[in-house]
Design a protein around this motif. Sequence first.
Motif, PDB file in Angstrom:
ATOM      1  N   VAL A 165      12.724  26.121  33.928  1.00 44.78           N
ATOM      2  CA  VAL A 165      13.909  25.899  34.763  1.00 44.78           C
ATOM      3  C   VAL A 165      13.482  26.018  36.219  1.00 44.78           C
ATOM      4  CG1 VAL A 165      15.633  26.693  33.100  1.00 44.78           C
ATOM      5  CG2 VAL A 165      14.549  28.349  34.635  1.00 44.78           C
ATOM      6  N   SER A 166      14.273  25.414  37.091  1.00 46.11           N
ATOM      7  CA  SER A 166      13.941  25.494  38.516  1.00 46.11           C
ATOM      8  C   SER A 166      15.208  25.689  39.331  1.00 46.11           C
ATOM      9  CB  SER A 166      13.204  24.230  38.990  1.00 46.11           C
ATOM     10  OG  SER A 166      14.020  23.080  38.865  1.00 46.11           O
ATOM     11  N   VAL A 167      15.047  26.370  40.454  1.00 38.05           N
ATOM     12  CA  VAL A 167      16.111  26.487  41.447  1.00 38.05           C
ATOM     13  C   VAL A 167      15.566  25.956  42.760  1.00 38.05           C
ATOM     14  CG1 VAL A 167      17.229  28.441  40.324  1.00 38.05           C
ATOM     15  CG2 VAL A 167      15.480  28.869  42.056  1.00 38.05           C
ATOM     16  N   THR A 168      16.386  25.217  43.474  1.00 35.55           N
ATOM     17  CA  THR A 168      16.020  24.690  44.785  1.00 35.55           C
ATOM     18  C   THR A 168      16.906  25.372  45.804  1.00 35.55           C
ATOM     19  OG1 THR A 168      15.371  22.572  43.807  1.00 35.55           O
ATOM     20  CG2 THR A 168      15.776  22.613  46.187  1.00 35.55           C
ATOM     21  N   THR A 189      11.580  24.761  46.104  1.00 33.76           N
ATOM     22  CA  THR A 189      11.890  24.767  44.681  1.00 33.76           C
ATOM     23  C   THR A 189      10.975  25.759  43.985  1.00 33.76           C
ATOM     24  OG1 THR A 189      12.730  22.498  44.573  1.00 33.76           O
ATOM     25  CG2 THR A 189      11.862  23.429  42.540  1.00 33.76           C
ATOM     26  N   PHE A 190      11.570  26.663  43.221  1.00 33.98           N
ATOM     27  CA  PHE A 190      10.824  27.632  42.425  1.00 33.98           C
ATOM     28  C   PHE A 190      11.028  27.301  40.954  1.00 33.98           C
ATOM     29  CE2 PHE A 190      11.747  29.713  46.417  1.00 33.98           C
ATOM     30  CZ  PHE A 190      10.534  30.317  46.751  1.00 33.98           C
ATOM     31  N   VAL A 191       9.916  27.216  40.214  1.00 40.82           N
ATOM     32  CA  VAL A 191       9.946  26.864  38.801  1.00 40.82           C
ATOM     33  C   VAL A 191       9.603  28.106  37.988  1.00 40.82           C
ATOM     34  CG1 VAL A 191       9.069  25.297  37.028  1.00 40.82           C
ATOM     35  CG2 VAL A 191       9.204  24.530  39.409  1.00 40.82           C
ATOM     36  N   PHE A 192      10.340  28.305  36.899  1.00 38.11           N
ATOM     37  CA  PHE A 192      10.152  29.488  36.065  1.00 38.11           C
ATOM     38  C   PHE A 192      10.017  29.091  34.597  1.00 38.11           C
ATOM     39  CE2 PHE A 192      12.846  30.625  39.646  1.00 38.11           C
ATOM     40  CZ  PHE A 192      12.246  31.778  40.145  1.00 38.11           C
ATOM     41  N   LYS A 193       9.295  29.939  33.854  1.00 40.70           N
ATOM     42  CA  LYS A 193       9.304  29.875  32.397  1.00 40.70           C
ATOM     43  C   LYS A 193       9.724  31.237  31.880  1.00 40.70           C
ATOM     44  CE  LYS A 193       4.494  31.226  31.381  1.00 40.70           C
ATOM     45  NZ  LYS A 193       4.855  32.376  30.499  1.00 40.70           N
ATOM     46  N   GLU A 228       8.946  34.239  51.225  1.00 38.13           N
ATOM     47  CA  GLU A 228       7.791  34.978  51.731  1.00 38.13           C
ATOM     48  C   GLU A 228       7.027  35.730  50.648  1.00 38.13           C
ATOM     49  OE1 GLU A 228       9.461  37.487  54.715  1.00 38.13           O
ATOM     50  OE2 GLU A 228       9.887  35.828  56.111  1.00 38.13           O
ATOM     51  N   ARG A 229       7.708  36.113  49.561  1.00 35.56           N
ATOM     52  CA  ARG A 229       7.070  37.018  48.600  1.00 35.56           C
ATOM     53  C   ARG A 229       6.929  36.467  47.190  1.00 35.56           C
ATOM     54  NH1 ARG A 229       7.342  42.351  50.454  1.00 35.56           N
ATOM     55  NH2 ARG A 229       7.243  42.332  52.732  1.00 35.56           N
ATOM     56  N   LEU A 230       7.810  35.564  46.769  1.00 32.91           N
ATOM     57  CA  LEU A 230       7.798  35.124  45.378  1.00 32.91           C
ATOM     58  C   LEU A 230       6.649  34.140  45.139  1.00 32.91           C
ATOM     59  CD1 LEU A 230       9.065  35.202  42.601  1.00 32.91           C
ATOM     60  CD2 LEU A 230      10.698  33.457  43.337  1.00 32.91           C
ATOM     61  N   LYS A 231       5.732  34.537  44.288  1.00 33.12           N
ATOM     62  CA  LYS A 231       4.544  33.734  43.997  1.00 33.12           C
ATOM     63  C   LYS A 231       4.403  33.529  42.488  1.00 33.12           C
ATOM     64  CE  LYS A 231       3.507  34.095  48.384  1.00 33.12           C
ATOM     65  NZ  LYS A 231       3.730  32.953  49.295  1.00 33.12           N
ATOM     66  N   PRO A 232       3.665  32.482  42.073  1.00 35.08           N
ATOM     67  CA  PRO A 232       3.417  32.284  40.643  1.00 35.08           C
ATOM     68  C   PRO A 232       2.816  33.531  40.010  1.00 35.08           C
ATOM     69  CG  PRO A 232       2.797  30.318  41.852  1.00 35.08           C
ATOM     70  CD  PRO A 232       3.148  31.359  42.879  1.00 35.08           C
ATOM     71  N   GLY A 233       3.325  33.871  38.839  1.00 38.25           N
ATOM     72  CA  GLY A 233       2.886  35.061  38.128  1.00 38.25           C
ATOM     73  C   GLY A 233       3.864  36.220  38.238  1.00 38.25           C
ATOM     74  N   MET A 234       4.721  36.208  39.260  1.00 36.23           N
ATOM     75  CA  MET A 234       5.705  37.272  39.420  1.00 36.23           C
ATOM     76  C   MET A 234       6.876  37.056  38.469  1.00 36.23           C
ATOM     77  SD  MET A 234       5.741  37.777  43.579  1.00 36.23           S
ATOM     78  CE  MET A 234       6.921  39.135  43.465  1.00 36.23           C
ATOM     79  N   ARG A 235       7.506  38.161  38.055  1.00 36.69           N
ATOM     80  CA  ARG A 235       8.601  38.093  37.092  1.00 36.69           C
ATOM     81  C   ARG A 235       9.882  38.663  37.709  1.00 36.69           C
ATOM     82  NH1 ARG A 235       5.663  39.865  31.359  1.00 36.69           N
ATOM     83  NH2 ARG A 235       4.090  38.203  31.390  1.00 36.69           N
ATOM     84  N   LEU A 284      12.250  35.978  33.760  1.00 39.58           N
ATOM     85  CA  LEU A 284      11.722  34.702  34.239  1.00 39.58           C
ATOM     86  C   LEU A 284      10.394  34.952  34.931  1.00 39.58           C
ATOM     87  CD1 LEU A 284      14.830  32.909  35.812  1.00 39.58           C
ATOM     88  CD2 LEU A 284      13.913  32.692  33.502  1.00 39.58           C
ATOM     89  N   GLU A 285       9.414  34.130  34.611  1.00 38.69           N
ATOM     90  CA  GLU A 285       8.108  34.205  35.272  1.00 38.69           C
ATOM     91  C   GLU A 285       7.924  32.976  36.154  1.00 38.69           C
ATOM     92  OE1 GLU A 285       3.354  33.945  34.207  1.00 38.69           O
ATOM     93  OE2 GLU A 285       4.711  34.912  32.766  1.00 38.69           O
ATOM     94  N   CYS A 286       7.697  33.199  37.430  1.00 32.92           N
ATOM     95  CA  CYS A 286       7.494  32.084  38.360  1.00 32.92           C
ATOM     96  C   CYS A 286       6.175  31.394  38.041  1.00 32.92           C
ATOM     97  CB  CYS A 286       7.484  32.609  39.796  1.00 32.92           C
ATOM     98  SG  CYS A 286       7.242  31.316  41.044  1.00 32.92           S
ATOM     99  N   ILE A 287       6.213  30.069  37.936  1.00 31.13           N
ATOM    100  CA  ILE A 287       4.986  29.315  37.659  1.00 31.13           C
ATOM    101  C   ILE A 287       4.657  28.309  38.752  1.00 31.13           C
ATOM    102  CG2 ILE A 287       5.122  29.610  35.162  1.00 31.13           C
ATOM    103  CD1 ILE A 287       6.310  26.808  34.949  1.00 31.13           C
ATOM    104  N   ALA A 288       5.592  28.070  39.692  1.00 27.81           N
ATOM    105  CA  ALA A 288       5.297  27.139  40.784  1.00 27.81           C
ATOM    106  C   ALA A 288       6.308  27.339  41.904  1.00 27.81           C
ATOM    107  CB  ALA A 288       5.348  25.689  40.298  1.00 27.81           C
ATOM    108  N   ALA A 289       5.867  27.069  43.127  1.00 25.90           N
ATOM    109  CA  ALA A 289       6.730  27.115  44.307  1.00 25.90           C
ATOM    110  C   ALA A 289       6.345  25.938  45.200  1.00 25.90           C
ATOM    111  CB  ALA A 289       6.562  28.432  45.056  1.00 25.90           C
ATOM    112  N   THR A 290       7.330  25.069  45.503  1.00 24.74           N
ATOM    113  CA  THR A 290       7.053  23.835  46.236  1.00 24.74           C
ATOM    114  C   THR A 290       8.016  23.692  47.403  1.00 24.74           C
ATOM    115  OG1 THR A 290       6.378  22.777  44.161  1.00 24.74           O
ATOM    116  CG2 THR A 290       6.833  21.336  46.036  1.00 24.74           C
ATOM    117  N   GLU A 291       7.488  23.331  48.566  1.00 24.55           N
ATOM    118  CA  GLU A 291       8.342  23.073  49.724  1.00 24.55           C
ATOM    119  C   GLU A 291       8.941  21.680  49.608  1.00 24.55           C
ATOM    120  OE1 GLU A 291       8.229  23.143  54.629  1.00 24.55           O
ATOM    121  OE2 GLU A 291       6.404  23.481  53.478  1.00 24.55           O
TER     122      GLU A 291
END
Length: 366
Positions: free
Chosen positions: A84-87, A37-41, A102-109, A23-30
């Motif tokens: 997909v997303s997890v909240t 919520t973290f969104v992945f592709k 604190e660490r998971l940012k868009p682009g990380m897998r 999974l590659e993180c593409i967004a993180a929203t408070e």
Amino acid sequence: MTALTAFRHFDELQPFNDRQHLLECIAATEEAPDVMTFVFKSDRDGWFRYLPGQFVTLELPVTPDEPVMRTYTLSSTPSRPFSVSVTVKAQPGSIGTRWMFERLKPGMRLKAFGPLGDFSFVRHPGERYLFISAGSGITPMMSMTRWFADCAPQTDVAFLSCARRPADLLFRAELETLAAQMPHLALGFVVEGHAPKDGWHGLRGRIDAAKLALLSPDFKDRTVFCCGPEPFMRGVRSLLIEAGFDMARYHEESFQPAAAPADEELAIRAGQGEGAETPASHTVSFTMAGKQAECPPGRTILQTARAAGVRIGAACEGGLCGTCRVMKLSGEVDMQHNGGILDEEIEDGYILACCSRPLGAVQIEA
């Protein structure tokens, strides 16, 4: 890569496979205090096939040597299959979720296992539904409601969301928007307390028989899905039982570890008959680690691996999440899982180490 060059038609993509893809993180929203919520592709050109309400287990690299496994329900809907997303809510003292904040940012897998789980209207269909949630337990309800909004907007759903404060009511604005699109979606919000600045005019306190009857007068005729902290779900169960609800139509999401069976039960499962002597220990061989260990009666493959210094990843340890799936090369086990493994995986020789107990000498690929 630009959006133009990244475009693919749906029929050009392959479904996500947790054994081959990341999974590659593409967004993180408070979303709220301590909720994101973290969104992945997929890390490849792929799409996601799962049931509304299912969950995934993420392998989080909290430390270089020992990743942490955490299981999260998908808040997204499979009717929007390209991500997909997890909240998730960071509890006091949480390790994995705090690392994500604190660490998971868009682009990380990340490595992921699943999706899995039976907490879905697909597995437990009804004519009308009652969703009852507290806190981040709302996530599977959102997945199901989003799917209904996209694919079956005439579905009759009474949606009750409980929280400590108005600011903790997750997805409230989106639910109110969906209610305008779904003629039979009825919303009910309950908060334990509020401050004058919140401007709250709704129900206060905890969910009880009076509030339940007010917010969903026909609750006895509905199929109920409940998710939240264990004390909350225990209270809802008690309310429904006292009201004479048919508990065959009650379903909840819980990641409580499965209790080990008694020695007598183990003997019966092993075919030794009731009243037989205590089962003997069995040898478990871990072929990749080159180790053997004796598994005492009642101990699981996972517990035996840990005692022998063999690492098998695990999260829920209740036969739910599928993280501890390993290949059984030989031997027989008693596996009492809770939906964390597919029938075709069992046919291929896989077992869940957390809920499998050897019935003789066993070889495991680990």
